[in-house]
Design a protein around this motif. Structure first.
Motif, PDB file in Angstrom:
ATOM      1  N   LEU A 269      19.190 -10.982  19.125  1.00  7.69           N
ATOM      2  CA  LEU A 269      18.261 -11.039  20.246  1.00  7.69           C
ATOM      3  C   LEU A 269      18.606 -10.002  21.303  1.00  7.69           C
ATOM      4  O   LEU A 269      17.719  -9.405  21.918  1.00  7.69           O
ATOM      5  CB  LEU A 269      18.245 -12.442  20.858  1.00  7.69           C
ATOM      6  CG  LEU A 269      17.627 -13.542  20.000  1.00  7.69           C
ATOM      7  CD1 LEU A 269      17.808 -14.886  20.653  1.00  7.69           C
ATOM      8  CD2 LEU A 269      16.163 -13.238  19.750  1.00  7.69           C
ATOM      9  N   GLN A 270      19.896  -9.762  21.527  1.00  8.60           N
ATOM     10  CA  GLN A 270      20.329  -8.760  22.490  1.00  8.60           C
ATOM     11  C   GLN A 270      19.871  -7.370  22.037  1.00  8.60           C
ATOM     12  O   GLN A 270      19.387  -6.579  22.844  1.00  8.60           O
ATOM     13  CB  GLN A 270      21.849  -8.801  22.637  1.00  8.60           C
ATOM     14  CG  GLN A 270      22.388  -7.860  23.695  1.00  8.60           C
ATOM     15  CD  GLN A 270      21.990  -8.277  25.097  1.00  8.60           C
ATOM     16  OE1 GLN A 270      21.828  -9.463  25.375  1.00  8.60           O
ATOM     17  NE2 GLN A 270      21.827  -7.315  25.974  1.00  8.60           N
ATOM     18  N   ARG A 271      19.994  -7.082  20.741  1.00  9.47           N
ATOM     19  CA  ARG A 271      19.552  -5.791  20.226  1.00  9.47           C
ATOM     20  C   ARG A 271      18.042  -5.658  20.345  1.00  9.47           C
ATOM     21  O   ARG A 271      17.521  -4.593  20.650  1.00  9.47           O
ATOM     22  CB  ARG A 271      19.963  -5.659  18.746  1.00  9.47           C
ATOM     23  CG  ARG A 271      21.252  -4.893  18.574  1.00  9.47           C
ATOM     24  CD  ARG A 271      21.504  -4.572  17.137  1.00  9.47           C
ATOM     25  NE  ARG A 271      22.541  -5.501  16.699  1.00  9.47           N
ATOM     26  CZ  ARG A 271      22.576  -6.125  15.540  1.00  9.47           C
ATOM     27  NH1 ARG A 271      21.624  -5.927  14.658  1.00  9.47           N
ATOM     28  NH2 ARG A 271      23.541  -6.946  15.237  1.00  9.47           N
ATOM     29  N   HIS A 272      17.339  -6.740  20.117  1.00  6.35           N
ATOM     30  CA  HIS A 272      15.877  -6.726  20.180  1.00  6.35           C
ATOM     31  C   HIS A 272      15.431  -6.516  21.646  1.00  6.35           C
ATOM     32  O   HIS A 272      14.453  -5.811  21.906  1.00  6.35           O
ATOM     33  CB  HIS A 272      15.316  -8.032  19.621  1.00  6.35           C
ATOM     34  CG  HIS A 272      13.824  -8.082  19.581  1.00  6.35           C
ATOM     35  ND1 HIS A 272      13.017  -6.967  19.589  1.00  6.35           N
ATOM     36  CD2 HIS A 272      12.966  -9.126  19.492  1.00  6.35           C
ATOM     37  CE1 HIS A 272      11.758  -7.327  19.528  1.00  6.35           C
ATOM     38  NE2 HIS A 272      11.697  -8.643  19.469  1.00  6.35           N
ATOM     39  N   ASP A 273      16.137  -7.099  22.591  1.00  2.85           N
ATOM     40  CA  ASP A 273      15.777  -6.949  24.021  1.00  2.85           C
ATOM     41  C   ASP A 273      16.009  -5.517  24.487  1.00  2.85           C
ATOM     42  O   ASP A 273      15.343  -5.058  25.416  1.00  2.85           O
ATOM     43  CB  ASP A 273      16.577  -7.915  24.882  1.00  2.85           C
ATOM     44  CG  ASP A 273      16.091  -9.354  24.739  1.00  2.85           C
ATOM     45  OD1 ASP A 273      14.969  -9.547  24.232  1.00  2.85           O
ATOM     46  OD2 ASP A 273      16.843 -10.268  25.099  1.00  2.85           O
TER      47      ASP A 273
END
Length: 61
Positions: free
Chosen positions: A53-57
């Protein structure tokens, strides 16, 4: 006069104990835990999801 002499007892060989056949097989195996516990697996999945999720954000505008 005849002498009766008792025969000397034969010296017997002291036999060693036979080797345990399971020891050689057990040395070939690696000892230790079988794998991560259910709690550790859940924690790893949770951390992986947070990283994803951090990479996607980072890519969202």
């Amino acid at each position: 006069m005849a002498q009766f002499i008792t025969p000397r007892p034969r010296q017997t060989l002291t036999l060693r104990k036979p080797r345990n056949p399971f020891v050689a097989a057990s040395h070939g195996r690696s000892a230790g835990r079988h794998g991560p516990t259910a709690g550790a697996r859940r924690q790893q999945e949770h951390q992986a999801l947070k990283r994803e999720l951090q990479r996607h954000d980072d890519f969202s505008p």
